[in-house]
Write a protein that holds these residues in place. Structure first.
Motif, PDB file in Angstrom:
ATOM      1  N   ASP A  55       0.810  -1.221   0.000  1.00 23.20           N
ATOM      2  CA  ASP A  55       0.000   0.000   0.000  1.00 23.20           C
ATOM      3  C   ASP A  55       0.842   1.269   0.000  1.00 23.20           C
ATOM      4  N   PHE A  57       3.781   1.696  -1.759  1.00 25.28           N
ATOM      5  CA  PHE A  57       4.605   1.849  -2.960  1.00 25.28           C
ATOM      6  C   PHE A  57       3.701   2.303  -4.095  1.00 25.28           C
ATOM      7  N   VAL A  58       4.047   3.420  -4.711  1.00 27.98           N
ATOM      8  CA  VAL A  58       3.222   3.987  -5.777  1.00 27.98           C
ATOM      9  C   VAL A  58       4.031   3.961  -7.070  1.00 27.98           C
ATOM     10  N   GLN A  59       3.593   3.137  -7.998  1.00 23.12           N
ATOM     11  CA  GLN A  59       4.258   3.031  -9.288  1.00 23.12           C
ATOM     12  C   GLN A  59       3.674   4.089 -10.223  1.00 23.12           C
ATOM     13  N   ALA A  63       7.213   8.552 -16.052  1.00 24.84           N
ATOM     14  CA  ALA A  63       6.546   9.862 -16.101  1.00 24.84           C
ATOM     15  C   ALA A  63       6.993  10.648 -14.867  1.00 24.84           C
ATOM     16  N   ASP A  66       4.972  13.737 -13.742  1.00 23.30           N
ATOM     17  CA  ASP A  66       3.718  13.281 -13.147  1.00 23.30           C
ATOM     18  C   ASP A  66       3.972  12.742 -11.737  1.00 23.30           C
ATOM     19  N   ILE A  70       2.113  13.841  -8.375  1.00 19.35           N
ATOM     20  CA  ILE A  70       1.398  12.873  -7.543  1.00 19.35           C
ATOM     21  C   ILE A  70       1.922  12.940  -6.113  1.00 19.35           C
ATOM     22  N   MET A  74      -0.205  13.830  -2.778  1.00 14.95           N
ATOM     23  CA  MET A  74      -0.241  12.950  -1.599  1.00 14.95           C
ATOM     24  C   MET A  74       0.219  13.717  -0.361  1.00 14.95           C
ATOM     25  N   PHE A  79       0.491  12.754   3.498  1.00 13.45           N
ATOM     26  CA  PHE A  79       1.515  11.722   3.380  1.00 13.45           C
ATOM     27  C   PHE A  79       2.912  12.346   3.281  1.00 13.45           C
TER      28      PHE A  79
END
Lengths: 320, 284
Positions: A55, A57-59, A63, A66, A70, A74, A79
């Motif tokens: 939860d 780790f944001v792939q 980009a 971008d 992002i 967050m 976050f």
């Protein structure tokens, strides 16, 4: 407080592993820490976080701009984002997003720009950053670090997680570098370290070149030249007091950086010296008006004159 | 939406149009066309759709709004003032030195503004990050992301749309204000957008086109979007740049309007008076 490593010839842990394992450790106690990647998770090891903390780790795919946006979004939701990509992509390519969506909008983005300068190796000129520090220094309130080894890198990552609002950038090799500091050493953000004392010359450096600077100081001492070495791992905010105290009585000052001479550590030190009216023989030892190129890190370090031998020559030249 | 709330949304849209015209007339110039084209959307959002607390703009359970086409800030400011986030008098400080209402929205200055925007394209990524974060938090709040048709020239929008679609962030409703014009002319002449609905579908969105100046159609599209499961959602708004004031609808260069001729000033004043009459009639 820091202490020096017992054996400077030994290699430490891979810096990418240090970053990943430190983030995994932080995630155990801080449920707001998240890691963002731009499809370099295999290269950075960040995909290991996807396995342990899916939860968190944001792939973002390939980009980078971008990804910075992002991360900023967050951050606005509370976050603490840590982003990784190669240093030129994290800075040159995504600069406006870091600047506006991040800093100007009052958001926090922690950034690991990997393989700066000659660390790029065979990825070559397109992946080389000789200007990442220069760019990041211009962002109001940004913190810019170039840690020397695995101990200092881990300390920087942990410090960034606690820093609150702002852009926090650190550049570091992905691979292992030589030890400088003993495990358990602690540092202070915005404060440099005098890691070796000497009476004649002052070398101010950062990042893994600290090892080479210490090599140079030893070589110079054998020639009868006392060389003080300062680790300015935190390039912004800059430890002006340390620069002013360290320069006192020295016969020359050399900055030594894995970066271009415009806008980096050398420029930052020059600004301090000039604004305080300090007249001392001075050189910014770094990369001058060149792009990157392909080759082994060892080749590139020599090609761009970023070796202990080269900085010794600069010091000797200034001392006449 | 009941007839009453529909009427509320329409009335709010009229107030937004009046306020935008008044602010920009007072300022002497400003981004009129793209502010008026989203007045009806803002009316529906703040008149009915959004969950918010004007006295507690950072309320955790609020719905978020990101106006990625940040030059339409005056429309948003009018919606916020008319919804009680700050006093209407503040609207007339637009762009003054030290104002809390800069030309482009600033989350650090304006109560109710959830994300700073203005450099086109960037709001799409930040909204994506907010929606992703809200889902991580288990929140039921929505992110309403408003993007300009000209703004879609920016590649960053499509990077963000990939992320929104890939992650099936159906808590982020993407509105594309297809008002057909950008600063240098018609979008089809500057950089042809082709079929935006088909484009969004190709990117993995559930996409529909609605009349963006029709409150009932907008509301229906939003309800449809909220019912979509397991897919990102986009609503392409068929709008007119300068919508609601025929004189400005017909003005070719209406992206940024200068109120520096008697004709333009008179037309603005006439439109404000007409809107005032509508508003008074509705409230009587």
């Amino acid at each position: 407080m820091f202490t020096m490593a017992s054996d400077r010839s030994q290699m430490g842990r891979e810096l990418r592993s240090v970053v990943v394992e430190t983030l995994q450790d932080l995630m155990k106690t801080n449920d707001r820490v998240v890691a963002l990647e731009a499809d370099l998770g295999g290269a950075s090891g960040m995909t290991k976080i996807a396995a342990t903390n899916p939860d968190r780790f944001v792939q973002c795919g390939i980009a980078e701009a971008d990804m910075m946006g992002i991360a900023a979004g967050m951050s606005a939701e509370g976050f603490v984002p840590f982003t990784h990509t190669f240093a030129p992509f994290a800075t040159r390519r995504a600069f406006d997003q870091v600047y506006l969506s991040g800093a100007y909008a009052g958001n926090t983005i922690n950034i690991y720009g990997s393989d700066p300068g000659f660390c790029v190796g065979t990825n070559g000129g397109t992946h080389t950053s000789w200007e990442d520090v220069a760019l990041m220094r211009t962002i109001p309130g940004a913190v810019v670090c170039d840690p020397a080894d695995d101990v200092q890198t881990e300390w920087v990552v942990r410090a960034f997680a606690e820093m609150g609002q702002g852009i926090h950038y650190f550049r570091a090799n992905r691979k292992a570098v030589r030890n400088v500091y003993a495990p358990g050493s602690t540092f202070e953000m915005g404060k440099g370290n005098v890691v070796r004392e000497g009476d004649d010359a002052l070398v101010i450096t950062a990042g893994q070149l600290l090892s080479d600077a210490l090599d140079a100081a030893e070589a110079l001492e054998a020639e009868g030249i006392g060389c003080e070495v300062v680790d300015m791992f935190c390039i912004k905010p800059l430890d002006e007091d340390l620069i002013l105290s360290a320069v006192a009585g020295k016969r020359c000052v050399v900055t030594f950086e894995n970066h271009g001479v415009i806008g980096g550590l050398g420029s930052a030190v020059a600004e301090v010296l000039a604004e305080h009216g300090i007249s001392v023989p001075f050189r910014r030892h770094g990369v001058v008006e060149r792009f990157g190129q392909v080759g082994s890190p060892h080749f590139l370090q020599k090609e761009y004159g970023l070796t202990a031998e080269a900085v010794c020559a600069t010091v000797r030249g200034l001392l006449g | 939406m009941t007839t009453d709330t529909l009427a509320t949304a329409r009335l709010l849209a009229a107030k937004i149009r009046r306020d935008v015209l008044s602010m920009l007339l007072d300022e002497g110039q400003g981004h009129l066309g793209g502010s008026l084209s989203i007045a009806d959307l803002m009316g529906v959002l703040y008149g009915k759709e959004l969950r918010y607390d004007a006295k507690n703009p950072h309320w955790e359970d609020r719905d978020r709004v990101v106006l990625s086409k940040g030059h339409a800030g005056p429309a948003w400011y009018a919606a916020l003032a008319e919804s009680g986030f700050f006093d209407r008098d503040v609207l007339y400080t637009l762009n003054d030195g030290g104002t809390m209402l800069p030309s482009h929205p600033d989350r650090l200055k304006v109560p109710g503004v959830d994300m700073t925007t203005g450099s086109l394209g960037q709001g799409t990524s930040t909204a994506a990050g907010m929606a992703y974060a809200l889902r991580l938090k288990g929140s039921s709040s929505y992110v309403h992301l408003i993007v300009g048709d000209g703004e879609l020239n920016e590649g960053q929008c499509w990077e963000a749309f990939q992320f929104i679609a890939h992650n099936r962030l159906n808590n982020c409703i993407v509105y594309i204000d297809d008002n057909k014009k950008q600063l240098d002319g018609y979008t089809k002449d500057v950089m042809n957008p082709f079929d935006l609905v088909e484009k969004m579908r190709a990117f993995g969105f559930h996409a529909v086109r609605v009349n963006g100046q029709d409150a009932a159609a907008l509301d229906a599209a939003i309800q449809e979007a909220k019912a979509v499961q397991d897919s990102a959602v986009a609503i392409v708004l068929d709008t007119v740049k300068g919508a609601g004031v025929p004189f400005f609808e017909q003005m070719m260069g209406n992206h940024s309007v200068k109120f520096n001729t008697p004709e333009v000033i008179d037309e603005a004043k006439r439109a404000i008076a007409a809107l005032d009459a509508v508003i008074e009639g509705s409230e009587a």
